[in-house]
Design an enzyme around this catalytic site. Structure first.
Site, mmCIF file in Angstrom:
data_model
loop_
_atom_site.group_PDB
_atom_site.id
_atom_site.type_symbol
_atom_site.label_atom_id
_atom_site.label_comp_id
_atom_site.label_asym_id
_atom_site.label_seq_id
_atom_site.Cartn_x
_atom_site.Cartn_y
_atom_site.Cartn_z
ATOM 1 N N LYS A 14 -7.312 12.008 -4.466
ATOM 2 C CA LYS A 14 -7.464 11.735 -5.900
ATOM 3 C C LYS A 14 -8.642 10.799 -6.176
ATOM 4 O O LYS A 14 -9.443 11.056 -7.066
ATOM 5 C CB LYS A 14 -6.173 11.090 -6.458
ATOM 6 N N ARG A 90 3.441 8.645 -12.186
ATOM 7 C CA ARG A 90 4.094 8.937 -10.906
ATOM 8 C C ARG A 90 5.572 9.213 -11.079
ATOM 9 O O ARG A 90 6.260 9.495 -10.092
ATOM 10 C CB ARG A 90 3.926 7.747 -9.962
ATOM 11 N N ARG A 129 -7.344 6.379 7.385
ATOM 12 C CA ARG A 129 -7.786 5.448 6.346
ATOM 13 C C ARG A 129 -7.282 4.034 6.640
ATOM 14 O O ARG A 129 -7.993 3.059 6.449
ATOM 15 C CB ARG A 129 -7.301 5.921 4.965
ATOM 16 N N ARG A 135 -5.844 -1.016 4.718
ATOM 17 C CA ARG A 135 -4.831 -1.036 3.658
ATOM 18 C C ARG A 135 -3.451 -1.175 4.285
ATOM 19 O O ARG A 135 -3.069 -0.368 5.127
ATOM 20 C CB ARG A 135 -4.928 0.255 2.826
ATOM 21 N N ARG A 146 6.306 6.610 1.522
ATOM 22 C CA ARG A 146 5.548 7.006 0.324
ATOM 23 C C ARG A 146 5.617 8.515 0.103
ATOM 24 O O ARG A 146 5.682 8.975 -1.042
ATOM 25 C CB ARG A 146 4.092 6.549 0.464
HETATM 26 P P1 ATP Z 1 -4.524 8.421 -2.976
HETATM 27 O O1 ATP Z 1 -4.805 8.225 -1.543
HETATM 28 O O2 ATP Z 1 -4.451 9.900 -3.314
HETATM 29 O O3 ATP Z 1 -5.467 7.705 -3.857
HETATM 30 P P2 ATP Z 1 -2.207 6.612 -2.714
HETATM 31 O O4 ATP Z 1 -0.764 6.895 -3.009
HETATM 32 O O5 ATP Z 1 -2.566 6.380 -1.310
HETATM 33 O O6 ATP Z 1 -3.041 7.813 -3.305
HETATM 34 P P3 ATP Z 1 -2.589 4.542 -4.747
HETATM 35 O O7 ATP Z 1 -2.599 5.466 -5.895
HETATM 36 O O8 ATP Z 1 -3.707 3.633 -4.578
HETATM 37 O O9 ATP Z 1 -2.588 5.261 -3.357
HETATM 38 O O10 ATP Z 1 -1.194 3.695 -4.843
HETATM 39 C C1 ATP Z 1 -0.820 2.734 -3.903
HETATM 40 C C2 ATP Z 1 0.562 2.140 -4.233
HETATM 41 O O11 ATP Z 1 0.513 1.454 -5.512
HETATM 42 C C3 ATP Z 1 1.702 3.146 -4.391
HETATM 43 O O12 ATP Z 1 2.274 3.498 -3.157
HETATM 44 C C4 ATP Z 1 2.670 2.362 -5.304
HETATM 45 O O13 ATP Z 1 3.420 1.419 -4.604
HETATM 46 C C5 ATP Z 1 1.738 1.610 -6.237
HETATM 47 N N1 ATP Z 1 1.471 2.382 -7.474
HETATM 48 C C6 ATP Z 1 0.270 2.916 -7.841
HETATM 49 N N2 ATP Z 1 0.383 3.565 -9.002
HETATM 50 C C7 ATP Z 1 1.688 3.446 -9.394
HETATM 51 C C8 ATP Z 1 2.457 3.924 -10.493
HETATM 52 N N3 ATP Z 1 1.895 4.684 -11.447
HETATM 53 N N4 ATP Z 1 3.753 3.595 -10.564
HETATM 54 C C9 ATP Z 1 4.331 2.852 -9.633
HETATM 55 N N5 ATP Z 1 3.683 2.384 -8.551
HETATM 56 C C10 ATP Z 1 2.373 2.671 -8.428
HETATM 57 MG MG MG Z 2 -6.302 6.218 -4.550
#
Ligand code: ATP
Ligand code: MG
Length: 190
Positions: A14, A90, A129, A135, A146
């Site tokens: 994303k 989400r 990553r 991270r 997750r």
């Molecule tokens: P990507 O790699 O596709 O960018 P990702 O899930 O690795 O997706 P982030 O979108 O950066 O990473 O989100 C990291 C964490 O932040 C999530 O696991 C969650 O705990 C929290 N988070 C992010 N957005 C939300 C949301 N809309 N509602 C609740 N928690 C969120």
């Molecule tokens: Mg992201």
């Protein structure tokens, strides 16, 4: 104005595709993950709360996320070209809150683009990553949680957006530019 929701499991790409959309179309970017990580870095109360959930692979409670969303959106001003929502919504309550917040401003979401990537590939990407970025949530145990949260709480949004008539599915495997090509086809028809 074209607001777009970029959607997919953790590691679907994303953020990568958002950067390309920002560059090509001049859209704004709201990454809730980035917002939360900068709060953690700044050591704010929100950051402290968020860290507990993030490191445990869980979602931050809806009320908290919904509270901060309107402020971030309004920071783009009234005449922006559109914003990419990356990592939001989400959950179904978040999608409902987004729809309401935008409707109050006479705005809407023009498209929800779902990037689909198989589970084993997601795991590979996120473990890699984690090694590169450090991270704290990109380790195998937290990634499993997750992905589980994605399946139970987030993936029902696919049907929710199908019902809104704006869901688009694309395969998220392949080269970054190849995937972006499919995204541009969708955006250019909007
Ligand atoms: P990507 O790699 O596709 O960018 P990702 O899930 O690795 O997706 P982030 O979108 O950066 O990473 O989100 C990291 C964490 O932040 C999530 O696991 C969650 O705990 C929290 N988070 C992010 N957005 C939300 C949301 N809309 N509602 C609740 N928690 C969120
Ligand atoms: Mg992201």
């Amino acid at each position: 104005m074209k607001n777009i929701v970029i959607f997919g499991a953790p590691g679907a790409g994303k953020g990568t595709q958002s950067d390309k959309m920002i560059e090509k179309y001049g859209l704004g970017h709201i990454s809730t993950g980035d917002v939360l990580r900068s709060e953690i870095k700044a050591g704010t109360e929100l950051g402290k709360t968020a860290k507990k959930y993030i490191d445990n692979g869980q979602l931050i409670p809806d009320e908290l996320m919904i509270d901060i969303l309107a402020g971030v959106y309004d920071s783009f001003g009234k005449e922006h070209k559109g914003v990419i929502f990356d990592g939001f919504p989400r959950t179904i309550p978040q999608a409902e809150a987004l729809k309401k917040m935008l409707a109050e401003r006479n705005h809407s979401v023009a498209a929800m683009i779902e990037l689909y990537v198989p589970e084993d590939e997601l795991m590979n990407r996120l473990v890699l990553r984690g090694k590169q970025s450090g991270r704290t949530d990109d380790n195998e145990e937290t990634i499993k949680k997750r992905l589980d949260v994605y399946h139970t709480q987030t993936s029902p949004l696919i049907d929710w957006y199908k019902n809104e008539g704006i869901h688009h599915h694309i395969e998220g495997l392949g080269g970054i530019d190849e995937i972006f090509g499919k995204i541009t086809e969708i955006i250019e028809k909007l």
